[in-house]
Design a protein around this motif. Structure first.
Motif, mmCIF file in Angstrom:
data_model
loop_
_atom_site.group_PDB
_atom_site.id
_atom_site.type_symbol
_atom_site.label_atom_id
_atom_site.label_comp_id
_atom_site.label_asym_id
_atom_site.label_seq_id
_atom_site.Cartn_x
_atom_site.Cartn_y
_atom_site.Cartn_z
ATOM 1 N N ARG A 1 0.857 -1.184 0.000
ATOM 2 C CA ARG A 1 0.000 0.000 0.000
ATOM 3 C C ARG A 1 0.893 1.234 0.000
ATOM 4 N NH1 ARG A 1 -3.557 -1.409 5.122
ATOM 5 N NH2 ARG A 1 -1.518 -2.231 5.734
ATOM 6 N N PRO A 2 0.715 2.180 -0.892
ATOM 7 C CA PRO A 2 1.636 3.290 -1.077
ATOM 8 C C PRO A 2 1.895 4.074 0.195
ATOM 9 C CG PRO A 2 0.013 3.218 -2.848
ATOM 10 C CD PRO A 2 -0.426 2.231 -1.832
ATOM 11 N N ASN B 1 3.871 6.503 6.795
ATOM 12 C CA ASN B 1 4.142 7.099 5.496
ATOM 13 C C ASN B 1 5.471 7.836 5.556
ATOM 14 O OD1 ASN B 1 4.031 9.549 3.563
ATOM 15 N ND2 ASN B 1 2.431 8.164 2.786
ATOM 16 N N PRO B 2 6.419 7.592 4.612
ATOM 17 C CA PRO B 2 7.723 8.273 4.655
ATOM 18 C C PRO B 2 7.603 9.785 4.654
ATOM 19 C CG PRO B 2 7.796 6.434 3.130
ATOM 20 C CD PRO B 2 6.375 6.573 3.546
ATOM 21 N N ALA B 3 6.670 10.326 3.877
ATOM 22 C CA ALA B 3 6.545 11.784 3.807
ATOM 23 C C ALA B 3 6.100 12.354 5.146
ATOM 24 C CB ALA B 3 5.559 12.165 2.705
ATOM 25 N N ARG B 4 5.135 11.711 5.792
ATOM 26 C CA ARG B 4 4.665 12.200 7.089
ATOM 27 C C ARG B 4 5.754 12.066 8.147
ATOM 28 N NH1 ARG B 4 -0.879 9.250 8.303
ATOM 29 N NH2 ARG B 4 -0.677 10.568 10.180
ATOM 30 N N ILE C 1 9.658 14.749 11.741
ATOM 31 C CA ILE C 1 11.030 14.899 12.229
ATOM 32 C C ILE C 1 11.509 16.336 12.057
ATOM 33 C CG2 ILE C 1 13.418 14.235 11.755
ATOM 34 C CD1 ILE C 1 12.431 11.427 11.181
ATOM 35 N N GLU C 2 11.238 16.951 10.917
ATOM 36 C CA GLU C 2 11.676 18.320 10.689
ATOM 37 C C GLU C 2 10.949 19.298 11.609
ATOM 38 O OE1 GLU C 2 11.201 19.153 6.562
ATOM 39 O OE2 GLU C 2 13.067 18.126 5.996
ATOM 40 N N ALA C 3 9.703 18.980 11.961
ATOM 41 C CA ALA C 3 8.949 19.882 12.826
ATOM 42 C C ALA C 3 9.330 19.730 14.291
ATOM 43 C CB ALA C 3 7.439 19.631 12.649
ATOM 44 N N GLU C 4 9.722 18.540 14.705
ATOM 45 C CA GLU C 4 9.929 18.264 16.126
ATOM 46 C C GLU C 4 11.399 18.177 16.523
ATOM 47 O OE1 GLU C 4 7.801 14.678 16.757
ATOM 48 O OE2 GLU C 4 5.878 15.475 16.050
ATOM 49 N N SER D 1 15.208 13.254 4.280
ATOM 50 C CA SER D 1 14.414 13.134 3.065
ATOM 51 C C SER D 1 13.716 11.780 3.066
ATOM 52 C CB SER D 1 15.294 13.273 1.823
ATOM 53 O OG SER D 1 16.216 12.193 1.756
ATOM 54 N N GLU D 2 12.787 11.616 2.130
ATOM 55 C CA GLU D 2 12.099 10.330 2.035
ATOM 56 C C GLU D 2 13.073 9.208 1.688
ATOM 57 O OE1 GLU D 2 8.534 10.232 -0.245
ATOM 58 O OE2 GLU D 2 7.961 12.283 0.280
ATOM 59 N N GLU D 3 14.140 9.523 0.925
ATOM 60 C CA GLU D 3 15.143 8.494 0.603
ATOM 61 C C GLU D 3 15.807 7.967 1.872
ATOM 62 O OE1 GLU D 3 14.830 11.327 -0.930
ATOM 63 O OE2 GLU D 3 14.267 10.722 -2.978
ATOM 64 N N ASP D 4 16.001 8.860 2.864
ATOM 65 C CA ASP D 4 16.599 8.402 4.121
ATOM 66 C C ASP D 4 15.683 7.431 4.845
ATOM 67 O OD1 ASP D 4 18.795 10.063 3.686
ATOM 68 O OD2 ASP D 4 17.799 11.780 4.621
ATOM 69 N N VAL D 5 14.381 7.670 4.787
ATOM 70 C CA VAL D 5 13.434 6.741 5.404
ATOM 71 C C VAL D 5 13.449 5.411 4.663
ATOM 72 C CG1 VAL D 5 11.011 6.374 6.009
ATOM 73 C CG2 VAL D 5 12.007 8.658 6.195
ATOM 74 N N GLU D 6 13.579 5.454 3.342
ATOM 75 C CA GLU D 6 13.619 4.219 2.563
ATOM 76 C C GLU D 6 14.872 3.407 2.863
ATOM 77 O OE1 GLU D 6 13.220 5.852 -1.290
ATOM 78 O OE2 GLU D 6 11.029 5.924 -1.245
ATOM 79 N N VAL D 7 15.953 4.089 3.240
ATOM 80 C CA VAL D 7 17.148 3.362 3.680
ATOM 81 C C VAL D 7 16.826 2.520 4.908
ATOM 82 C CG1 VAL D 7 19.440 3.641 4.698
ATOM 83 C CG2 VAL D 7 18.794 4.991 2.713
#
Length: 720
Positions: free
Chosen positions: A20-21, A74-77, A82-85, A91-97
Motif C-alpha cells: 500500500r503506497p 508514510n515516509p513523507a509524514r 522529524i523536521e517539525a519536532e 528526506s524520504e530516501e533516508d526513510v527508505e534506507v
C-alpha cells in the motif's frame, strides 16, 4: 552482530515498495530498543535487539527518530514530523534506507504475498548446497555444547575475588617478580624452551593451549554475566580443523557504558595474562620435575597465544572487538574496507565519487591505513593457511583445498574489485586524472605479458679449447725448465725435466736384475743346477724385462713435453730449478692459444630457449677486459652429475648451488653443460676467466615464467 546505518546509503526503492503506497510494514513486536553509548562525536546511539537470533544492531539518531514515528505509516509524514519536532533534516530516501535495512534483516513482519515471497527468497539464499557449506565452513565452524547461564550465576560469588583490586595488585607483583627471576635464569629458560621442541613437547603445548583457551572463554562468560548479560551458549569452534572454545557474549551490546563492553572484550586476554604471570613465577620457584615443566608450557603458550593471536586486530578475535569498542566504531572491518576501496579508486582514477562515510580527516586516514594493513596481513595469512591445508590433508584433497583457499580468499576479492572497475569504465576512461595511470598500467601489463626478454643469462668459465694440466707423477726435484711461460713451443718440445730419485733407483734395480738373469740364461748349459731351472730363469727374465720397461716408462713421465703446439700458462711462481715437488702437484697448464671456449651450466627451462648456433656474449669479471662474441657449440643432453670446476660453485663465488658429497660438488638442481665457442681473439692475458654469459635465445615473458613455475609446481606436487 551489529550494523551501523548511514542516511546517505544507496537504496533500490522499487524493490522495497510496500503493497500500500502509504503504509509501512509493521515492526516485529518482540524487538527491543535499548539505550546505547554516545558515539565518538557525542551523538546518542541505540541498540536494536532481535531476541530470536540474539543479534544487536547499532542505530544512530536519525534512524531512531524514524523508528519512533514508524506508526505514522508514510515516509513523507515521518519526514515532516522529524523536521517539525527535531533539528534534523531528512528526506524520504533516508526513510527508505531504514525500510531496506529492516527488510534485509527480517525485522519487519511481511505484508501480503510480496512480503512472504521476499522472506522465502531470503531463506533460500541463506541455505546453500552441501559443497557450498563445506567450501565456506571447513576453515571455521561452531558446535554449541553448553547453556551455562544458570551455572555462571551460581558460581559468580566464588570468582568475585578475581575482580578485586587486591588480586590485581598481587598479580602485578607476581608478574614483576617472575620476569625478574626469568631474566636471572634466562639461559636455563631458553634451554628448556629448546628441549620442548619435540613430539612430546608439542602434545604438552596442545594440552596447555586447550586449558588456557577454556579459561579464556570463562573469563568472557563470568565478566559478561557479572555485568548483567545473559550467556546463552558455550561450545567448541574449529579453526582450520583445530578445536578452540568459544562463548556467545552478544548481549554485551546491551551495556551502555563503553568501559563495560571493553571489560567483557578484554576479559579473555586479561585471564590469559594472569595465568601467564602466575605460571612464570611458579616456574622460577619450583624444583625441576614434571610440575615445573607443566607450568613452563602453560606460561610460554599463554604469552605467545595472547600476544600473537588474541591481541591482533587484523582478524575477528578479541583484539579486533577491543579496538572496535575503543574507537566506538562498530563493523570496523567492513566500514574501513569500504573507505579503503574508495581511496584506492580515487587514487587510481580520480572519479570524484562520494566518500562512504563522512569522518574526521585523522580518523579517515587511520581507518584507510588500517584496512590496507588488514589486507596485507590476510594475504599472508591465507597463503599460509593454504599451504597448511595442503600439507595437512592427503595429496589430492590438499591440492584442491589449496586451490580453493587461494581462489576464494585471494583471487576472488581482487577479481570483484576489477569487476567494480569494469562497471565504472565509462567514467574511468573519461577521467582526466586516470589517463596517465591507465597508460602506466598498460606499460606494466606490456612488460608483464609480452615476450620481450631474449637473453638467457648465466655465469661461465672461459678457457682454451685444448688445455693440458701438467702434474708431477711422484715426488721429484726440478732439474730443468727450458721453456718460459707464454713462450710458443711445438708439439713434443720438452717443457720441464724432473729428477725422481725413487724412479731412477727402481730403474737401476730392474736393469741389474735383467743383467743377472740374462747371464744365468746364457751360462745355464755349463752348470747342471742352472740347466735344471732354466725354464724358471727364462720366465723371471721376461718379467724383469717388463719391469724394466715399466720403470723406463715411469721415468720418461718425469720429462714433461708439449702434447700439441701451444704455450705454457699458469706456471706456479714458486717453481724453480732445484725445487722439490710432491705427487700430483700441479706444475702448470699447457694451452692452445688459438681456440677458446666458454663453459656454462643452465637449467632445463633455460636450455629449452637456446639451440646450437645461437649467439651470445661473454663479459669477464676482470676489470678492463673486453666482451667477447660467442656461439653455442654443444648442449649436453644429460644433466651434470658433478660440477667439475669449483669456480662456478656458490661456495667459491659462483652461482651454481651445490652440496659436497664424497669430495664431489653435486648440483642442488638439474643443470646442463653448454659449451660456446669464442668467435674473436681472446685477450693476451687470458688463461681461465670467470664472467657473465649472455645467450640470445627464444623470447619469454614474466607471465610465462609465473605460469611455467606454477604448472611445474602443481605437476611435481601432484606426482604426475
Amino acid at each position: 552482530m551489529h550494523a551501523a546505518l548511514a542516511p546517505s546509503s544507496p537504496l533500490d526503492a522499487a524493490s522495497l515498495a510496500p503493497e500500500r503506497p502509504f503504509s509501512l510494514p509493521p515492526l516485529r513486536e518482540e524487538l527491543a530498543l535499548l539505550d546505547g553509548p554516545a558515539a565518538y562525536d557525542g551523538a546518542p546511539t541505540w541498540s536494536l535487539h532481535d531476541p530470536v537470533r540474539n543479534q544487536f544492531y547499532r542505530i544512530d539518531w536519525p534512524t531512531f527518530e524514524v523508528l519512533a514515528r514508524w506508526h505514522l505509516g508514510n515516509p513523507a509524514r515521518i519526514v515532516e514530523a522529524i523536521e517539525a519536532e527535531t533539528t534534523l533534516s531528512l528526506s524520504e530516501e533516508d526513510v527508505e534506507v531504514v525500510i531496506r535495512f529492516l527488510a534485509e534483516h527480517q525485522l519487519v513482519r511481511p505484508l501480503g504475498e510480496a512480503g512472504t515471497a521476499r522472506l522465502v527468497q531470503q531463506e533460500k539464499a541463506r541455505h546453500s548446497t552441501l559443497w557450498q557449506w563445506l567450501l565456506h565452513h571447513y576453515l571455521f565452524f561452531r558446535i554449541p555444547l553448553l547453556r551455562p547461564d544458570r551455572w555462571l550465576v551460581r558460581q559468580l560469588p566464588r570468582v568475585e575475588m578475581f575482580y578485586s583490586r587486591t588480586f590485581l595488585y598481587i598479580t602485578l607483583a607476581a608478574l614483576t617478580l617472575g620476569l625478574f627471576q626469568v631474566a636471572r635464569q634466562w639461559d636455563h629458560f631458553a634451554a628448556t624452551l629448546v628441549d620442548t621442541f619435540s613430539w612430546r613437547g608439542a602434545l604438552g603445548y596442545g594440552v596447555a593451549l586447550t586449558l588456557v583457551k577454556v579459561l579464556h572463554e570463562f573469563g568472557h562468560a563470568f565478566t559478561a554475566r557479572r555485568l548483567g548479560c545473559r550467556v546463552p551458549t558455550m561450545g567448541v569452534a574449529f579453526l582450520v580443523m583445530w578445536p578452540v572454545a568459544y562463548t556467545d557474549v552478544n548481549e554485551a551490546w546491551r551495556l551502555t557504558r563503553r568501559q563495560d563492553r571493553l571489560a567483557v572484550g578484554a576479559a579473555g586476554i586479561l585471564t590469559e595474562l594472569a595465568i601467564a604471570a602466575w605460571a612464570t613465577l611458579a616456574w622460577t620457584l619450583l624444583p625441576d620435575g614434571t610440575l615445573r615443566g607443566t607450568v613452563f608450557m602453560l606460561a610460554t603458550t599463554t604469552w605467545v597465544a595472547t600476544l600473537a593471536i588474541n591481541a591482533s586486530p587484523f582478524m575477528r578475535f578479541d583484539g579486533y572487538f577491543l579496538l572496535s569498542d575503543f574507537l566506538d566504531f562498530p563493523n570496523l572491518h567492513p566500514r574501513s574496507f569500504a573507505l579503503a576501496r574508495w581511496d584506492l579508486r580515487e587514487r587510481l582514477f580520480a572519479l570524484g565519487e562520494p566518500i562512504p562515510e563522512c569522518l574526521p580527516p585523522a580518523r579517515q586516514r587511520g581507518l584507510i591505513l588500517f584496512a590496507y594493513g588488514v589486507w596485507l596481513y590476510r594475504l599472508t595469512l591465507f597463503v599460509g593457511i593454504a599451504l597448511l591445508v595442503y600439507h595437512y590433508f592427503f595429496k589430492a584433497l590438499g591440492i584442491l583445498l589449496f586451490a580453493v583457499e587461494i581462489g576464494w580468499f585471494v583471487i576472488l576479492p581482487i577479481w570483484r574489485e576489477i569487476g567494480e572497475w569494469k562497471r565504472r569504465w565509462p567514467q574511468i576512461k573519461t577521467s582526466r586524472g586516470s589517463r596517465g595511470k591507465l597508460w602506466l598500467l598498460a606499460v606494466l601489463a606490456f612488460i608483464f605479458v609480452v615476450p620481450w626478454n631474449l637473453q638467457v643469462s648465466s655465469q661461465g668459465l672461459m678457457r682454451s679449447a685444448r688445455h693440458y694440466p701438467l702434474f708431477a707423477p711422484g715426488p721429484a726435484t726440478i732439474a730443468a725448465m727450458p721453456v718460459k711461460p707464454g713462450q710458443a713451443v711445438p708439439a713434443g718440445q720438452v717443457l720441464m725435466k724432473l729428477d725422481a730419485v725413487d724412479a731412477e733407483y727402481r730403474q737401476r734395480l730392474a736393469n741389474a736384475r735383467v743383467s743377472r738373469l740374462a747371464w744365468q740364461a746364457e751360462v745355464s748349459g755349463l752348470d747342471e743346477n742352472l740347466r735344471a731351472r732354466q725354464p724358471i730363469t727364462v720366465e723371471e727374465l721376461e718379467a724383469a724385462r717388463a719391469e724394466l720397461a715399466g720403470a723406463n716408462d715411469e721415468l720418461q713421465r718425469y720429462t714433461v713435453t708439449a702434447p700439441f703446439p701451444g704455450v705454457l700458462a699458469d706456471l706456479s711462481p714458486d717453481l724453480r730449478v732445484g725445487e722439490s715437488v710432491g705427487r700430483q702437484q700441479q706444475l702448470g697448464v699447457f694451452i692452445d692459444p688459438t681456440a677458446w671456449v666458454v663453459e656454462t651450466y643452465l637449467t632445463d627451462a633455460e636450455v629449452e630457449r637456446i639451440a646450437v648456433g645461437a649467439g651470445g656474449r661473454f663479459l669477464p669479471e676482470t676489470p678492463g677486459l673486453p666482451a667477447l662474441a660467442l656461439k653455442v657449440a654443444s648442449i649436453d643432453r644429460d644433466a651434470t652429475r658433478a660440477l667439475p670446476d669449483a669456480m662456478l660453485a656458490a661456495g667459491h663465488g659462483g652461482e651454481v648451488l651445490v652440496r659436497e658429497r664424497n669430495n664431489q660438488l653435486i648440483p642442488e638442481r638439474a643443470v646442463y653443460r653448454v659449451v660456446l665457442a669464442v668467435e674473436e681473439a681472446a685477450p693476451a692475458q687470458a688463461r681461465v676467466l670467470r664472467g657473465s654469459v649472455v645467450i640470445y635465445g627464444r623470447p619469454k615473458s614474466l607471465a610465462g615464467d609465473f605460469l611455467r613455475s606454477g604448472a611445474a609446481l602443481a605437476i611435481r606436487e601432484a606426482g604426475w
